[in-house]
Design a protein around this motif. Sequence first.
Motif, PDB file in Angstrom:
ATOM      1  N   MET A   1       1.423 -30.167  24.356  1.00 43.53           N
ATOM      2  CA  MET A   1       0.230 -29.788  24.655  1.00 43.53           C
ATOM      3  C   MET A   1      -0.591 -31.099  24.615  1.00 43.53           C
ATOM      4  SD  MET A   1      -0.443 -27.719  26.982  1.00 43.53           S
ATOM      5  CE  MET A   1      -2.135 -28.126  27.827  1.00 43.53           C
ATOM      6  N   GLU A   2      -1.005 -32.044  23.976  1.00 42.31           N
ATOM      7  CA  GLU A   2      -2.184 -32.376  23.674  1.00 42.31           C
ATOM      8  C   GLU A   2      -1.197 -34.038  24.500  1.00 42.31           C
ATOM      9  OE1 GLU A   2      -1.865 -33.736  19.244  1.00 42.31           O
ATOM     10  OE2 GLU A   2      -3.181 -31.975  19.483  1.00 42.31           O
ATOM     11  N   ALA A   3       0.255 -34.596  24.671  1.00 46.23           N
ATOM     12  CA  ALA A   3       0.895 -35.631  25.458  1.00 46.23           C
ATOM     13  C   ALA A   3       0.686 -35.150  26.369  1.00 46.23           C
ATOM     14  CB  ALA A   3       1.754 -36.021  24.933  1.00 46.23           C
ATOM     15  N   LEU A   4       0.289 -34.095  26.921  1.00 47.32           N
ATOM     16  CA  LEU A   4       0.176 -33.459  28.700  1.00 47.32           C
ATOM     17  C   LEU A   4      -1.021 -34.024  28.955  1.00 47.32           C
ATOM     18  CD1 LEU A   4       1.285 -32.406  30.803  1.00 47.32           C
ATOM     19  CD2 LEU A   4       0.728 -30.161  30.297  1.00 47.32           C
ATOM     20  N   VAL A   5      -2.084 -33.286  27.823  1.00 42.06           N
ATOM     21  CA  VAL A   5      -3.457 -33.780  28.109  1.00 42.06           C
ATOM     22  C   VAL A   5      -3.583 -34.630  28.323  1.00 42.06           C
ATOM     23  CG1 VAL A   5      -5.721 -33.362  27.794  1.00 42.06           C
ATOM     24  CG2 VAL A   5      -4.158 -31.498  27.295  1.00 42.06           C
ATOM     25  N   ALA A   6      -3.071 -35.947  28.138  1.00 44.94           N
ATOM     26  CA  ALA A   6      -3.704 -36.776  27.586  1.00 44.94           C
ATOM     27  C   ALA A   6      -2.488 -37.704  28.743  1.00 44.94           C
ATOM     28  CB  ALA A   6      -3.027 -37.955  26.537  1.00 44.94           C
ATOM     29  N   ARG A   7      -1.740 -37.707  28.949  1.00 44.49           N
ATOM     30  CA  ARG A   7      -1.810 -38.628  30.451  1.00 44.49           C
ATOM     31  C   ARG A   7      -1.618 -37.996  31.534  1.00 44.49           C
ATOM     32  NH1 ARG A   7       4.840 -36.461  33.277  1.00 44.49           N
ATOM     33  NH2 ARG A   7       4.600 -37.539  34.608  1.00 44.49           N
TER      34      ARG A   7
ATOM     35  N   GLN B   1      -4.948 -40.050  31.527  1.00 48.62           N
ATOM     36  CA  GLN B   1      -4.833 -41.407  31.928  1.00 48.62           C
ATOM     37  C   GLN B   1      -4.527 -41.069  33.524  1.00 48.62           C
ATOM     38  OE1 GLN B   1      -1.540 -42.598  30.053  1.00 48.62           O
ATOM     39  NE2 GLN B   1      -1.494 -45.451  30.767  1.00 48.62           N
ATOM     40  N   GLU B   2      -3.768 -40.276  33.955  1.00 45.22           N
ATOM     41  CA  GLU B   2      -2.887 -41.036  35.410  1.00 45.22           C
ATOM     42  C   GLU B   2      -4.159 -40.671  36.089  1.00 45.22           C
ATOM     43  OE1 GLU B   2       0.917 -39.028  35.505  1.00 45.22           O
ATOM     44  OE2 GLU B   2       1.784 -40.913  33.687  1.00 45.22           O
ATOM     45  N   GLN B   3      -4.391 -39.280  36.050  1.00 46.71           N
ATOM     46  CA  GLN B   3      -5.621 -38.668  37.317  1.00 46.71           C
ATOM     47  C   GLN B   3      -7.172 -38.468  36.592  1.00 46.71           C
ATOM     48  OE1 GLN B   3      -4.203 -37.101  39.988  1.00 46.71           O
ATOM     49  NE2 GLN B   3      -2.376 -38.015  39.123  1.00 46.71           N
ATOM     50  N   LYS B   4      -7.071 -38.902  34.825  1.00 45.29           N
ATOM     51  CA  LYS B   4      -8.473 -38.821  35.044  1.00 45.29           C
ATOM     52  C   LYS B   4      -9.547 -37.864  34.832  1.00 45.29           C
ATOM     53  CE  LYS B   4      -8.841 -43.282  35.893  1.00 45.29           C
ATOM     54  NZ  LYS B   4      -7.199 -44.144  34.975  1.00 45.29           N
ATOM     55  N   ARG B   5      -9.504 -36.301  35.262  1.00 44.74           N
ATOM     56  CA  ARG B   5      -9.722 -35.543  35.363  1.00 44.74           C
ATOM     57  C   ARG B   5      -8.979 -34.403  35.721  1.00 44.74           C
ATOM     58  NH1 ARG B   5     -13.792 -34.970  39.606  1.00 44.74           N
ATOM     59  NH2 ARG B   5     -12.374 -33.253  41.296  1.00 44.74           N
ATOM     60  N   LEU B   6      -8.712 -32.985  35.122  1.00 45.09           N
ATOM     61  CA  LEU B   6      -8.340 -31.631  35.521  1.00 45.09           C
ATOM     62  C   LEU B   6      -9.351 -30.946  35.793  1.00 45.09           C
ATOM     63  CD1 LEU B   6      -5.874 -30.471  35.114  1.00 45.09           C
ATOM     64  CD2 LEU B   6      -6.305 -29.413  32.912  1.00 45.09           C
ATOM     65  N   ASP B   7      -8.790 -30.763  36.878  1.00 47.46           N
ATOM     66  CA  ASP B   7      -9.590 -29.650  37.695  1.00 47.46           C
ATOM     67  C   ASP B   7      -9.556 -28.113  37.746  1.00 47.46           C
ATOM     68  OD1 ASP B   7     -11.651 -31.598  38.728  1.00 47.46           O
ATOM     69  OD2 ASP B   7      -9.880 -32.210  40.758  1.00 47.46           O
ATOM     70  N   ILE B   8      -7.340 -28.182  37.533  1.00 43.65           N
ATOM     71  CA  ILE B   8      -7.413 -26.396  37.840  1.00 43.65           C
ATOM     72  C   ILE B   8      -6.423 -26.511  36.779  1.00 43.65           C
ATOM     73  CG2 ILE B   8      -6.482 -24.607  38.569  1.00 43.65           C
ATOM     74  CD1 ILE B   8      -7.523 -26.342  41.163  1.00 43.65           C
ATOM     75  N   LEU B   9      -6.127 -26.380  35.063  1.00 42.05           N
ATOM     76  CA  LEU B   9      -5.747 -25.563  34.247  1.00 42.05           C
ATOM     77  C   LEU B   9      -5.058 -24.055  35.217  1.00 42.05           C
ATOM     78  CD1 LEU B   9      -4.038 -26.054  31.863  1.00 42.05           C
ATOM     79  CD2 LEU B   9      -6.052 -24.808  30.966  1.00 42.05           C
ATOM     80  N   VAL B  10      -3.275 -24.151  35.296  1.00 38.09           N
ATOM     81  CA  VAL B  10      -2.566 -22.602  35.745  1.00 38.09           C
ATOM     82  C   VAL B  10      -1.642 -22.514  33.930  1.00 38.09           C
ATOM     83  CG1 VAL B  10      -0.513 -21.751  36.823  1.00 38.09           C
ATOM     84  CG2 VAL B  10      -2.473 -23.284  38.168  1.00 38.09           C
ATOM     85  N   ASN B  11      -2.208 -21.767  33.766  1.00 43.76           N
ATOM     86  CA  ASN B  11      -1.131 -22.066  32.450  1.00 43.76           C
ATOM     87  C   ASN B  11      -0.764 -20.544  32.476  1.00 43.76           C
ATOM     88  OD1 ASN B  11      -0.382 -20.992  29.785  1.00 43.76           O
ATOM     89  ND2 ASN B  11      -2.510 -21.292  28.748  1.00 43.76           N
ATOM     90  N   ASP B  12       0.700 -20.885  32.545  1.00 44.24           N
ATOM     91  CA  ASP B  12       1.732 -19.607  32.576  1.00 44.24           C
ATOM     92  C   ASP B  12       3.008 -19.973  32.387  1.00 44.24           C
ATOM     93  OD1 ASP B  12       3.003 -17.053  34.406  1.00 44.24           O
ATOM     94  OD2 ASP B  12       3.778 -17.842  35.849  1.00 44.24           O
TER      95      ASP B  12
ATOM     96  N   ARG C   1      -7.406 -28.422  26.750  1.00 42.80           N
ATOM     97  CA  ARG C   1      -8.439 -28.834  28.043  1.00 42.80           C
ATOM     98  C   ARG C   1      -9.495 -29.068  27.222  1.00 42.80           C
ATOM     99  NH1 ARG C   1     -12.256 -29.228  31.874  1.00 42.80           N
ATOM    100  NH2 ARG C   1     -11.609 -29.240  33.486  1.00 42.80           N
ATOM    101  N   CYS C   2     -10.087 -28.215  27.255  1.00 39.02           N
ATOM    102  CA  CYS C   2     -11.818 -27.553  27.200  1.00 39.02           C
ATOM    103  C   CYS C   2     -12.124 -29.216  26.009  1.00 39.02           C
ATOM    104  CB  CYS C   2     -12.456 -26.664  26.741  1.00 39.02           C
ATOM    105  SG  CYS C   2     -12.351 -25.438  27.885  1.00 39.02           S
ATOM    106  N   ALA C   3     -12.215 -29.404  24.819  1.00 33.37           N
ATOM    107  CA  ALA C   3     -11.630 -30.679  23.695  1.00 33.37           C
ATOM    108  C   ALA C   3     -11.925 -32.393  24.500  1.00 33.37           C
ATOM    109  CB  ALA C   3     -10.633 -30.367  22.959  1.00 33.37           C
ATOM    110  N   THR C   4     -11.208 -32.334  25.591  1.00 29.81           N
ATOM    111  CA  THR C   4     -10.982 -33.715  26.389  1.00 29.81           C
ATOM    112  C   THR C   4     -11.539 -33.888  27.106  1.00 29.81           C
ATOM    113  OG1 THR C   4      -9.258 -32.949  26.848  1.00 29.81           O
ATOM    114  CG2 THR C   4      -8.525 -33.389  25.285  1.00 29.81           C
ATOM    115  N   HIS C   5     -12.112 -32.812  28.028  1.00 26.07           N
ATOM    116  CA  HIS C   5     -12.841 -32.436  29.426  1.00 26.07           C
ATOM    117  C   HIS C   5     -14.171 -31.969  29.465  1.00 26.07           C
ATOM    118  CE1 HIS C   5      -9.045 -33.405  30.540  1.00 26.07           C
ATOM    119  NE2 HIS C   5      -8.983 -33.609  31.797  1.00 26.07           N
TER     120      HIS C   5
END
Length: 64
Positions: A1-7, A10-21, A59-63
């Motif tokens: 999960m940490e690797a996904l958040v880092a990616r 890096q690629e998008q600069k931010r995460l607007d929506i987190l769909v957790n299913d 997500r919250c810790a990084t954004h």
Amino acid sequence: MEALVARVRQEQKRLDILVNDISEGEAHEWKPFWKLDLEKSFRMLRNGLDSHIISCRLRCATHG
């Protein structure tokens, strides 16, 4: 999960929506919940809930 958040960072600069299913990791038994094994039911609930908490916290810790 940490690797996904880092990616995403890096690629998008931010995460607007987190769909957790995320699946709870147990084989589904398509029958009424009251007929399921109690221990299996608690494992399914715990695994599903834990995955949501972990991904939201990361997500919250990084954004903020």
